[in-house]
Design an enzyme around this catalytic site. Structure first.
Site, PDB file in Angstrom:
ATOM      1  N   ARG A   1     -92.677  43.350 -73.596  1.00  0.00           N
ATOM      2  CA  ARG A   1     -93.258  44.180 -74.657  1.00  0.00           C
ATOM      3  C   ARG A   1     -92.233  44.581 -75.711  1.00  0.00           C
ATOM      4  NH1 ARG A   1     -97.167  48.591 -72.725  1.00  0.00           N
ATOM      5  NH2 ARG A   1     -97.443  48.706 -74.970  1.00  0.00           N
TER       6      ARG A   1
ATOM      7  N   ARG B   1     -97.246  22.983 -69.632  1.00  0.00           N
ATOM      8  CA  ARG B   1     -98.328  23.779 -69.052  1.00  0.00           C
ATOM      9  C   ARG B   1     -99.343  24.137 -70.131  1.00  0.00           C
ATOM     10  NH1 ARG B   1     -96.383  28.734 -67.418  1.00  0.00           N
ATOM     11  NH2 ARG B   1     -98.369  29.176 -66.416  1.00  0.00           N
TER      12      ARG B   1
ATOM     13  N   LYS C   1     -85.832  29.923 -72.563  1.00  0.00           N
ATOM     14  CA  LYS C   1     -86.302  28.955 -71.565  1.00  0.00           C
ATOM     15  C   LYS C   1     -85.358  27.751 -71.468  1.00  0.00           C
ATOM     16  CE  LYS C   1     -90.524  26.451 -70.313  1.00  0.00           C
ATOM     17  NZ  LYS C   1     -91.976  26.564 -70.306  1.00  0.00           N
TER      18      LYS C   1
HETATM   19  C1  BTN Z   1     -93.880  23.798 -69.049  1.00  0.00           C
HETATM   20  O1  BTN Z   1     -94.699  23.805 -69.976  1.00  0.00           O
HETATM   21  O2  BTN Z   1     -93.096  24.726 -68.877  1.00  0.00           O
HETATM   22  C2  BTN Z   1     -93.816  22.627 -68.102  1.00  0.00           C
HETATM   23  C3  BTN Z   1     -93.048  21.483 -68.675  1.00  0.00           C
HETATM   24  C4  BTN Z   1     -92.963  20.300 -67.748  1.00  0.00           C
HETATM   25  C5  BTN Z   1     -92.369  19.095 -68.445  1.00  0.00           C
HETATM   26  C6  BTN Z   1     -92.078  17.974 -67.498  1.00  0.00           C
HETATM   27  S1  BTN Z   1     -91.069  16.737 -68.240  1.00  0.00           S
HETATM   28  C7  BTN Z   1     -91.332  15.681 -66.897  1.00  0.00           C
HETATM   29  C8  BTN Z   1     -92.775  15.839 -66.482  1.00  0.00           C
HETATM   30  N1  BTN Z   1     -93.615  14.941 -67.223  1.00  0.00           N
HETATM   31  C9  BTN Z   1     -94.419  15.577 -68.055  1.00  0.00           C
HETATM   32  O3  BTN Z   1     -95.221  15.026 -68.839  1.00  0.00           O
HETATM   33  N2  BTN Z   1     -94.253  16.898 -67.941  1.00  0.00           N
HETATM   34  C10 BTN Z   1     -93.261  17.223 -66.937  1.00  0.00           C
END
Ligand code: BTN
Length: 322
Positions: free
Chosen positions: A318, A117, A182
């Site tokens: 926080r 993201r 995460k």
């Molecule tokens: C995030 O940043 O939390 C989202 C991560 C999403 C990663 C997945 S891996 C499979 C698919 N292909 C990608 O290039 N990204 C998503």
């Protein structure tokens, strides 16, 4: 190409028995020297290979390879599944295939340009991640998809529960967390189509067993399944469980929208009732307490006596948790 060859070689190895360089060379039509060189590069992917002169090579740890037929059987043929050994990004690839209009899953053993993201990269490891994207058509306008990414997070959490993963929670908008670390992330990219139809490319990355080098490269607290579950993890059963849960929740979302699962989502929210910082994409920071979610998945944040409905942003607690 070099990585694809490495993956083909790795598939011929196991921890149980040594395979000689001569055998490997014959099976792949390469010289023994090339086999040696290619296998040396496995270390950079976090895969340890034992080499004993006179006996050959063996893996130090088994790799659970993805197998479309195994998953399709586990899902009673309800899904079309494709596995690619190496690809830039499963999301990017499905976006390049607009003619795929039914539920379809593309998974990769390795991504060379995995997208996270907010333009961040997403790292994975051969045999140590689930990296896949689902193309899902919706008979509705793109504007009605708000809340979709939350629904995907909830489906992921439910699938992980069903596989015995403990303490699975969510972090708005769609991170899957355990103990504030995460475990998985979701990246949704949407394509509008004619007649108010659209197609969502739902990309999911899940940490199964990350090598230390990959983990050290990630700039946030992460956890993988190997730290949470005893024994080895069958990635095929895991992906099948996720696709099953996704089909249920995506169907519900198409019929009833996010509101139908809002209460369940809130129960899972690791940040519910917590004091947080909300970082907006434009650089603004709002401090407040998480009060819940709106009908379309917006975050309700109470700050200085006012309730704000937030549509995009990044939360942090926080108090620092590492
Ligand atoms: C995030 O940043 O939390 C989202 C991560 C999403 C990663 C997945 S891996 C499979 C698919 N292909 C990608 O290039 N990204 C998503």
């Amino acid at each position: 190409m070099a990585t694809e060859r490495l993956l083909s070689l790795l598939r011929l190895l196991s921890p149980q028995q040594f395979v000689s360089g001569t055998d490997l060379a014959a099976r792949l039509g390469l010289s023994r020297a090339s086999i040696h060189l290619i296998l040396q590069s496995a270390e950079s992917l976090g895969i340890n290979i034992e080499r004993v002169p006179g006996r050959g090579y063996r893996l130090q740890q088994a790799i659970s390879w993805l197998d479309a037929a195994v998953m399709q059987a586990a899902l009673d043929g309800a899904w079309q599944i494709e596995i690619q050994p190496v690809i830039d990004s499963t999301n990017a690839e499905l976006l390049r295939r607009p003619s795929l209009t039914h539920p379809f899953c593309l998974a990769a053993e390795l991504q060379t340009a995995g997208r996270g993201r907010r333009g961040r990269p997403w790292s994975g490891a051969v045999g140590g991640s689930l990296l896949f994207s689902v193309a899902w058509p919706f008979a509705m306008d793109v504007s009605r998809l708000s809340g979709l990414s939350l629904v995907v997070g909830l489906a992921l959490a439910e699938a992980l529960d069903s596989c015995g993963v403990p303490r699975v929670q969510l972090k708005w908008p769609n991170d899957v967390m355990v103990d504030f670390r995460k475990l998985a992330g979701v990246l949704i990219e949407v394509q509008a189509e004619v007649n108010s139809h659209c197609r969502a490319i739902i990309g999911i990355g899940l940490n199964v067993q990350l090598p230390a080098a990959v983990r050290d490269d990630i700039d946030q607290a992460v956890v993988d399944l190997a730290q949470l579950l005893p024994g080895s993890i069958d990635r095929n059963q895991l992906l099948a469980a996720i696709l099953r849960a996704l089909a249920v929740r995506l169907g519900q979302f198409a019929r009833e929208g996010f509101a139908a699962c809002r209460a369940e989502w809130e129960l899972r929210h690791a940040y519910h009732g917590q004091l947080v910082n909300l970082h907006s994409p434009d650089g603004r920071l709002v401090e407040g307490r998480v009060a819940g979610l709106g009908d379309n998945g917006q975050l309700l944040l109470e700050s200085a006596g006012t309730r704000h409905a937030i549509h995009v942003g990044e939360l942090s607690l926080r108090r620092a948790v590492r």
